[in-house]
Design a protein around this motif. Structure first.
Motif, mmCIF file in Angstrom:
data_model
loop_
_atom_site.group_PDB
_atom_site.id
_atom_site.type_symbol
_atom_site.label_atom_id
_atom_site.label_comp_id
_atom_site.label_asym_id
_atom_site.label_seq_id
_atom_site.Cartn_x
_atom_site.Cartn_y
_atom_site.Cartn_z
ATOM 1 N N ALA A 182 26.147 63.220 55.806
ATOM 2 C CA ALA A 182 25.989 63.682 54.421
ATOM 3 C C ALA A 182 25.448 62.559 53.544
ATOM 4 N N PHE A 183 25.956 61.341 53.757
ATOM 5 C CA PHE A 183 25.460 60.198 52.988
ATOM 6 C C PHE A 183 23.990 59.952 53.280
ATOM 7 N N GLU A 184 23.617 60.026 54.561
ATOM 8 C CA GLU A 184 22.205 59.807 54.892
ATOM 9 C C GLU A 184 21.316 60.812 54.179
ATOM 10 N N GLY A 185 21.711 62.091 54.223
ATOM 11 C CA GLY A 185 20.905 63.117 53.567
ATOM 12 C C GLY A 185 20.823 62.923 52.073
ATOM 13 N N ALA A 186 21.965 62.588 51.444
ATOM 14 C CA ALA A 186 21.972 62.380 49.994
ATOM 15 C C ALA A 186 21.183 61.136 49.611
ATOM 16 N N ALA A 187 21.335 60.062 50.395
ATOM 17 C CA ALA A 187 20.664 58.799 50.072
ATOM 18 C C ALA A 187 19.155 58.917 50.199
ATOM 19 N N VAL A 188 18.683 59.570 51.260
ATOM 20 C CA VAL A 188 17.236 59.676 51.441
ATOM 21 C C VAL A 188 16.638 60.646 50.421
ATOM 22 N N ALA A 189 17.399 61.662 50.010
ATOM 23 C CA ALA A 189 16.918 62.572 48.968
ATOM 24 C C ALA A 189 16.833 61.852 47.625
ATOM 25 N N PHE A 190 17.824 61.003 47.328
ATOM 26 C CA PHE A 190 17.781 60.209 46.094
ATOM 27 C C PHE A 190 16.584 59.267 46.112
ATOM 28 N N ALA A 191 16.369 58.620 47.257
ATOM 29 C CA ALA A 191 15.219 57.720 47.383
ATOM 30 C C ALA A 191 13.914 58.485 47.181
ATOM 31 N N ALA A 192 13.828 59.671 47.759
ATOM 32 C CA ALA A 192 12.618 60.484 47.615
ATOM 33 C C ALA A 192 12.381 60.849 46.157
ATOM 34 N N GLY A 193 13.445 61.226 45.456
ATOM 35 C CA GLY A 193 13.308 61.581 44.055
ATOM 36 C C GLY A 193 12.883 60.410 43.189
ATOM 37 N N MET A 194 13.311 59.209 43.569
ATOM 38 C CA MET A 194 12.924 58.016 42.810
ATOM 39 C C MET A 194 11.481 57.610 43.101
ATOM 40 N N VAL A 195 11.071 57.719 44.358
ATOM 41 C CA VAL A 195 9.750 57.227 44.768
ATOM 42 C C VAL A 195 8.663 58.279 44.565
ATOM 43 N N ALA A 196 9.019 59.560 44.565
ATOM 44 C CA ALA A 196 8.035 60.643 44.501
ATOM 45 C C ALA A 196 7.069 60.548 43.324
ATOM 46 N N PRO A 197 7.502 60.120 42.129
ATOM 47 C CA PRO A 197 6.531 60.026 41.025
ATOM 48 C C PRO A 197 5.423 59.002 41.255
ATOM 49 N N ARG A 198 5.543 58.153 42.266
ATOM 50 C CA ARG A 198 4.515 57.138 42.529
ATOM 51 C C ARG A 198 3.459 57.618 43.518
ATOM 52 N N THR A 199 3.728 58.696 44.251
ATOM 53 C CA THR A 199 2.821 59.129 45.318
ATOM 54 C C THR A 199 2.704 60.650 45.321
ATOM 55 N N PRO A 200 1.619 61.185 45.870
ATOM 56 C CA PRO A 200 1.526 62.647 46.056
ATOM 57 C C PRO A 200 2.618 63.133 47.004
ATOM 58 N N ILE A 201 3.118 64.326 46.758
ATOM 59 C CA ILE A 201 4.168 64.905 47.591
ATOM 60 C C ILE A 201 3.503 65.873 48.566
ATOM 61 N N LEU A 202 3.553 65.527 49.846
ATOM 62 C CA LEU A 202 2.886 66.297 50.888
ATOM 63 C C LEU A 202 3.871 66.648 51.992
ATOM 64 N N THR A 203 3.631 67.752 52.671
ATOM 65 C CA THR A 203 4.504 68.124 53.790
ATOM 66 C C THR A 203 4.345 67.159 54.956
ATOM 67 N N SER A 204 3.246 66.427 54.991
ATOM 68 C CA SER A 204 2.988 65.477 56.079
ATOM 69 C C SER A 204 3.497 64.079 55.781
ATOM 70 N N MET A 205 4.096 63.866 54.607
ATOM 71 C CA MET A 205 4.479 62.519 54.198
ATOM 72 C C MET A 205 5.658 61.977 55.004
ATOM 73 N N GLY A 206 6.406 62.843 55.649
ATOM 74 C CA GLY A 206 7.589 62.404 56.364
ATOM 75 C C GLY A 206 7.289 61.483 57.528
ATOM 76 N N PHE A 207 6.162 61.715 58.217
ATOM 77 C CA PHE A 207 5.849 60.897 59.395
ATOM 78 C C PHE A 207 5.634 59.442 59.004
ATOM 79 N N ASP A 208 4.843 59.206 57.959
ATOM 80 C CA ASP A 208 4.599 57.835 57.521
ATOM 81 C C ASP A 208 5.893 57.156 57.093
ATOM 82 N N GLU A 209 6.737 57.909 56.416
ATOM 83 C CA GLU A 209 7.986 57.324 55.931
ATOM 84 C C GLU A 209 8.921 56.958 57.077
ATOM 85 N N VAL A 210 9.010 57.803 58.089
ATOM 86 C CA VAL A 210 9.933 57.519 59.182
ATOM 87 C C VAL A 210 9.464 56.307 59.982
#
Length: 290
Positions: free
Chosen positions: A193-221
């Motif tokens: 649960a912490f992992e899911g919440a933490a990565v979602a928080f990180a995504a919400g913080m970083v998302a305004p800096r980059t386009p949001i794409l369905t393919s963005m997960g591969f680069d991030e992982v």
């Protein structure tokens, strides 16, 4: 090249890497599991934040906890499905299942949110901080502040609270912790649960800096994996400094050589470091999570 500006860019990028990696760091340290769906969970958190702000009209500050709740829910669902494999430490099955979850998340996001990219615009991303020729947005500053706060808070929880002591017990020896009366399954649920919440928080913080794409997960992982291994498995402090180091390296390498080769260069650095220090930056530290 403005070296000072690149250093600022690297610090922002590094704190973003560290923030994205913190949930995976804890998961690896406690459950010894590699979640290959981590990047897709990041993508999902970015889309949920975007949807809450642009479609539901929710303030950005409220959209972040909404995304965190969704991320935590998906983390719990993943653990519920993989609980038996987690308890048995069946790493092959877990790897296959997390890869499967990643593809399900990507397909589901494309179905719900569409396959075209989206842009998340916030009041923080529209305002700049200028210092002569140097600049950054308030969103960049918020990323740095949030990453520092999250890492300090997590370190305090792990080192100074009963919950942290239980987590460290499970990380050291889950069977012995179970004999001592610790509910290991509940700890695993909490970590997912912490992992899911933490990565979602990180995504919400970083998302305004980059386009949001369905393919963005591969680069991030890929980059998150570099941070986690570079910092040392389960090392919270090591993950923070590894994220900053990778961010600085990426910014400088991209400016001096080419952004197209930064991922390959990052892996070359990782390989070289692991040859010299197989435990990563935290080599010599105790096992488990620390």
């Amino acid at each position: 090249m403005n070296l000072s500006q690149q250093l600022i860019n690297g610090l922002v990028l590094g704190h973003a890497y560290a923030l994205v990696a913190i949930g995976w760091t804890l998961l690896l340290g406690v459950a010894r599991l590699v979640n290959f769906g981590h990047g897709q969970m990041y993508m999902l958190g970015a889309f949920v934040t975007w949807w809450a702000v642009t479609k539901a009209g929710v303030p950005y500050a409220l959209a972040l906890p909404i995304a965190m709740c969704v991320g935590a829910l998906f983390g719990v669902i993943m653990q519920r499905v993989m609980l038996k494999a987690t308890m048995e430490q069946n790493l092959v099955s877990i790897m296959i299942m997390t890869l499967g979850f990643g593809y399900v998340f990507s397909g589901g996001a494309a179905l719900v949110f569409g396959s075209t990219g989206e842009i998340l615009d916030t009041a923080l991303s529209r305002q700049e901080i200028t210092m002569g020729d140097l600049w950054m947005t308030w969103q960049d500053a918020a990323i740095i502040f949030a990453a520092i706060l999250v890492f300090i808070s997590l370190k305090w929880v792990l080192d100074g609270t009963r919950i942290g002591r239980l987590v460290r017990m499970v990380a050291e020896d889950p069977k012995l912790a179970m004999l001592a009366g610790v509910n290991v399954r509940r700890v695993y649920y909490g970590v997912f649960a912490f992992e899911g919440a933490a990565v979602a928080f990180a995504a919400g913080m970083v998302a305004p800096r980059t386009p949001i794409l369905t393919s963005m997960g591969f680069d991030e992982v890929i980059m998150t994996f570099v941070v986690v291994v570079l910092g040392g498995i389960g090392s919270v402090t090591g993950s923070y400094f590894a994220g900053i180091a990778l961010g600085l390296f990426t910014a400088l390498f991209g400016a001096l050589v080419s952004p197209a080769y930064t991922t390959a260069a990052a892996f070359l650095v990782l390989i070289a470091l692991l040859v010299l220090r197989p435990g990563g930056l935290s080599a010599g530290s105790a096992g488990g999570v620390h």
